[in-house]
Design a protein around this motif. Structure first.
Motif, mmCIF file in Angstrom:
data_model
loop_
_atom_site.group_PDB
_atom_site.id
_atom_site.type_symbol
_atom_site.label_atom_id
_atom_site.label_comp_id
_atom_site.label_asym_id
_atom_site.label_seq_id
_atom_site.Cartn_x
_atom_site.Cartn_y
_atom_site.Cartn_z
ATOM 1 N N GLU A 74 -17.929 -7.658 -20.837
ATOM 2 C CA GLU A 74 -18.477 -7.052 -19.614
ATOM 3 C C GLU A 74 -18.711 -8.073 -18.508
ATOM 4 O O GLU A 74 -18.798 -7.725 -17.336
ATOM 5 N N ALA A 75 -18.793 -9.353 -18.900
ATOM 6 C CA ALA A 75 -18.994 -10.416 -17.908
ATOM 7 C C ALA A 75 -17.675 -10.837 -17.249
ATOM 8 O O ALA A 75 -17.668 -11.518 -16.231
ATOM 9 N N LEU A 76 -16.542 -10.401 -17.831
ATOM 10 C CA LEU A 76 -15.231 -10.754 -17.256
ATOM 11 C C LEU A 76 -15.001 -9.976 -15.964
ATOM 12 O O LEU A 76 -15.595 -8.921 -15.753
ATOM 13 N N THR A 77 -14.103 -10.474 -15.118
ATOM 14 C CA THR A 77 -13.771 -9.743 -13.883
ATOM 15 C C THR A 77 -13.083 -8.430 -14.267
ATOM 16 O O THR A 77 -12.440 -8.359 -15.322
ATOM 17 N N PRO A 78 -13.191 -7.393 -13.417
ATOM 18 C CA PRO A 78 -12.550 -6.106 -13.734
ATOM 19 C C PRO A 78 -11.058 -6.244 -14.047
ATOM 20 O O PRO A 78 -10.549 -5.603 -14.954
ATOM 21 N N GLY A 79 -10.379 -7.111 -13.310
ATOM 22 C CA GLY A 79 -8.942 -7.296 -13.543
ATOM 23 C C GLY A 79 -8.660 -7.832 -14.939
ATOM 24 O O GLY A 79 -7.715 -7.401 -15.607
ATOM 25 N N ARG A 80 -9.483 -8.774 -15.395
ATOM 26 C CA ARG A 80 -9.286 -9.339 -16.739
ATOM 27 C C ARG A 80 -9.598 -8.289 -17.808
ATOM 28 O O ARG A 80 -8.896 -8.186 -18.809
ATOM 29 N N GLN A 81 -10.657 -7.514 -17.578
ATOM 30 C CA GLN A 81 -10.992 -6.450 -18.539
ATOM 31 C C GLN A 81 -9.826 -5.467 -18.657
ATOM 32 O O GLN A 81 -9.415 -5.102 -19.753
ATOM 33 N N ARG A 82 -9.286 -5.076 -17.487
ATOM 34 C CA ARG A 82 -8.173 -4.123 -17.474
ATOM 35 C C ARG A 82 -6.966 -4.668 -18.217
ATOM 36 O O ARG A 82 -6.323 -3.959 -18.983
ATOM 37 N N VAL B 6 0.639 0.599 -12.121
ATOM 38 C CA VAL B 6 0.636 0.080 -10.748
ATOM 39 C C VAL B 6 -0.061 1.131 -9.893
ATOM 40 O O VAL B 6 0.371 2.284 -9.858
ATOM 41 N N GLN B 7 -1.129 0.722 -9.217
ATOM 42 C CA GLN B 7 -1.896 1.724 -8.478
ATOM 43 C C GLN B 7 -1.528 1.825 -7.003
ATOM 44 O O GLN B 7 -1.366 2.919 -6.480
ATOM 45 N N ALA B 8 -1.378 0.702 -6.316
ATOM 46 C CA ALA B 8 -1.195 0.753 -4.870
ATOM 47 C C ALA B 8 0.254 0.590 -4.423
ATOM 48 O O ALA B 8 0.709 1.272 -3.515
ATOM 49 N N ALA B 9 0.982 -0.318 -5.044
ATOM 50 C CA ALA B 9 2.320 -0.673 -4.565
ATOM 51 C C ALA B 9 3.372 0.372 -4.936
ATOM 52 O O ALA B 9 3.254 1.051 -5.955
ATOM 53 N N ARG B 10 4.387 0.476 -4.080
ATOM 54 C CA ARG B 10 5.535 1.337 -4.355
ATOM 55 C C ARG B 10 6.792 0.607 -3.897
ATOM 56 O O ARG B 10 6.761 -0.137 -2.927
ATOM 57 N N GLN B 11 7.916 0.893 -4.579
ATOM 58 C CA GLN B 11 9.179 0.234 -4.254
ATOM 59 C C GLN B 11 10.200 1.215 -3.690
ATOM 60 O O GLN B 11 10.200 2.388 -4.039
ATOM 61 N N LEU C 35 -8.630 2.485 -5.885
ATOM 62 C CA LEU C 35 -8.164 2.025 -7.196
ATOM 63 C C LEU C 35 -9.007 2.625 -8.306
ATOM 64 O O LEU C 35 -10.210 2.839 -8.144
ATOM 65 N N LYS C 36 -8.339 2.885 -9.407
ATOM 66 C CA LYS C 36 -9.055 3.383 -10.582
ATOM 67 C C LYS C 36 -10.005 2.282 -11.043
ATOM 68 O O LYS C 36 -9.626 1.119 -11.113
ATOM 69 N N LYS C 37 -11.226 2.639 -11.339
ATOM 70 C CA LYS C 37 -12.188 1.629 -11.793
ATOM 71 C C LYS C 37 -11.903 1.300 -13.253
ATOM 72 O O LYS C 37 -11.422 2.131 -14.009
ATOM 73 N N THR C 38 -12.265 0.079 -13.628
ATOM 74 C CA THR C 38 -12.012 -0.364 -15.004
ATOM 75 C C THR C 38 -12.633 0.597 -16.007
ATOM 76 O O THR C 38 -12.031 0.917 -17.030
ATOM 77 N N GLU C 39 -13.822 1.115 -15.670
ATOM 78 C CA GLU C 39 -14.489 2.002 -16.640
ATOM 79 C C GLU C 39 -13.765 3.341 -16.812
ATOM 80 O O GLU C 39 -14.060 4.095 -17.720
ATOM 81 N N LYS D 240 0.851 -1.203 0.000
ATOM 82 C CA LYS D 240 0.000 0.000 0.000
ATOM 83 C C LYS D 240 0.882 1.248 0.000
ATOM 84 O O LYS D 240 0.581 2.253 0.641
ATOM 85 N N GLY D 241 1.982 1.165 -0.735
ATOM 86 C CA GLY D 241 2.960 2.250 -0.748
ATOM 87 C C GLY D 241 2.392 3.595 -1.150
ATOM 88 O O GLY D 241 2.890 4.642 -0.727
ATOM 89 N N ALA D 242 1.335 3.586 -1.958
ATOM 90 C CA ALA D 242 0.729 4.847 -2.406
ATOM 91 C C ALA D 242 0.181 5.643 -1.220
ATOM 92 O O ALA D 242 -0.016 6.854 -1.314
ATOM 93 N N LEU D 243 -0.078 4.961 -0.098
ATOM 94 C CA LEU D 243 -0.631 5.647 1.075
ATOM 95 C C LEU D 243 0.450 6.157 2.028
ATOM 96 O O LEU D 243 0.154 6.848 2.996
ATOM 97 N N LEU D 244 1.708 5.805 1.782
ATOM 98 C CA LEU D 244 2.773 6.243 2.685
ATOM 99 C C LEU D 244 3.138 7.706 2.400
ATOM 100 O O LEU D 244 3.056 8.157 1.265
ATOM 101 N N LYS D 245 3.567 8.412 3.434
ATOM 102 C CA LYS D 245 3.861 9.855 3.280
ATOM 103 C C LYS D 245 5.108 10.112 2.441
ATOM 104 O O LYS D 245 5.216 11.119 1.788
ATOM 105 N N ASP D 246 6.077 9.205 2.492
ATOM 106 C CA ASP D 246 7.310 9.301 1.698
ATOM 107 C C ASP D 246 8.057 10.624 1.878
ATOM 108 O O ASP D 246 8.344 11.322 0.905
ATOM 109 N N PRO D 247 8.421 10.973 3.139
ATOM 110 C CA PRO D 247 9.130 12.242 3.357
ATOM 111 C C PRO D 247 10.478 12.310 2.640
ATOM 112 O O PRO D 247 10.957 13.381 2.307
#
Length: 199
Positions: free
Chosen positions: A156-164, A89-94, A129-133, A71-78
């Motif tokens: 449209e019947a596929l999971t959001p991850g597969r659509q993305r 990549v939406q949430a993770a950070r390295q 997270l950004k929605k598939t739409e 959930k690196g996107a939520l860290l303050k990263d001073p």
């Protein structure tokens, strides 16, 4: 008092590593100092979890090894050291390293980041997270949907991850002709309700 138990599997992972062995050892000793974390192997890499939730993963690439904060996107990263691996990549950070000395010098900073990642998890914070739409559908795929309404229904019947995955893969091609051939290649897959990598 809970003491984090070193995992034999992680011992094996480090022993087998062809690169970054010393870096892994140093990162691991920092991570093992956090008593509430569990050490395990996930996605073939050492992963440190809090009550089953992923906090940080240790992994190596050709040019660097890294700590990946789930959930690196939520860290303050001073320090301004968190890196978004790719634009999708939406949430993770390295935090990346190329030698053991960097880890030695950054030990206290790394501890602070790991502590904050634990606090973020404890607080139950989540990354929006950004929605598939919100991802634009490539023109060539839209054209195919217009020609074959059953394909749009199947998509449209596929999971959001597969659509993305389809949207991003098709969009990445620079030329329209390549995008068209990518669409063609996966028409049957989509009709069969499969993701790109499903057999």
């Amino acid at each position: 008092m809970h003491v984090i138990k070193p995992s034999r599997k992680v011992d094996g992972f480090i022993k087998k590593a062809k690169q970054w062995q010393e870096e892994y050892e140093r990162l691991r000793s920092i991570l093992l100092s956090f008593e509430e974390l569990e050490e395990e192997i996930k996605w073939m890499h050492p992963c440190y979890t809090l009550e089953g939730k992923n906090i940080v993963l240790m992994h190596g690439f050709k040019d660097y090894c890294a700590l990946l904060f789930h959930k690196g996107a939520l860290l303050k990263d001073p320090q301004g050291i968190l890196i978004q691996q790719t634009e999708n990549v939406q949430a993770a950070r390295q935090i990346r390293f190329t030698n053991p000395q960097e880890i030695i010098e950054m030990k206290e900073i790394l501890k602070a980041y790991i502590q904050e990642a634990i606090e973020v998890e404890k607080a139950g914070l989540t990354v929006e997270l950004k929605k598939t739409e919100e991802y634009p559908v490539p023109e060539e795929l839209q054209q195919k949907f217009d020609d074959m309404p059953e394909l749009k229904t199947a998509f449209e019947a596929l999971t959001p991850g597969r659509q993305r995955a389809y949207i991003l893969y098709i969009s990445k091609a620079k030329q329209s002709k390549t995008r068209e051939s990518r669409v063609e290649k996966y028409v049957q897959h989509i009709l069969d309700g499969k993701g790109m990598n499903d057999e």
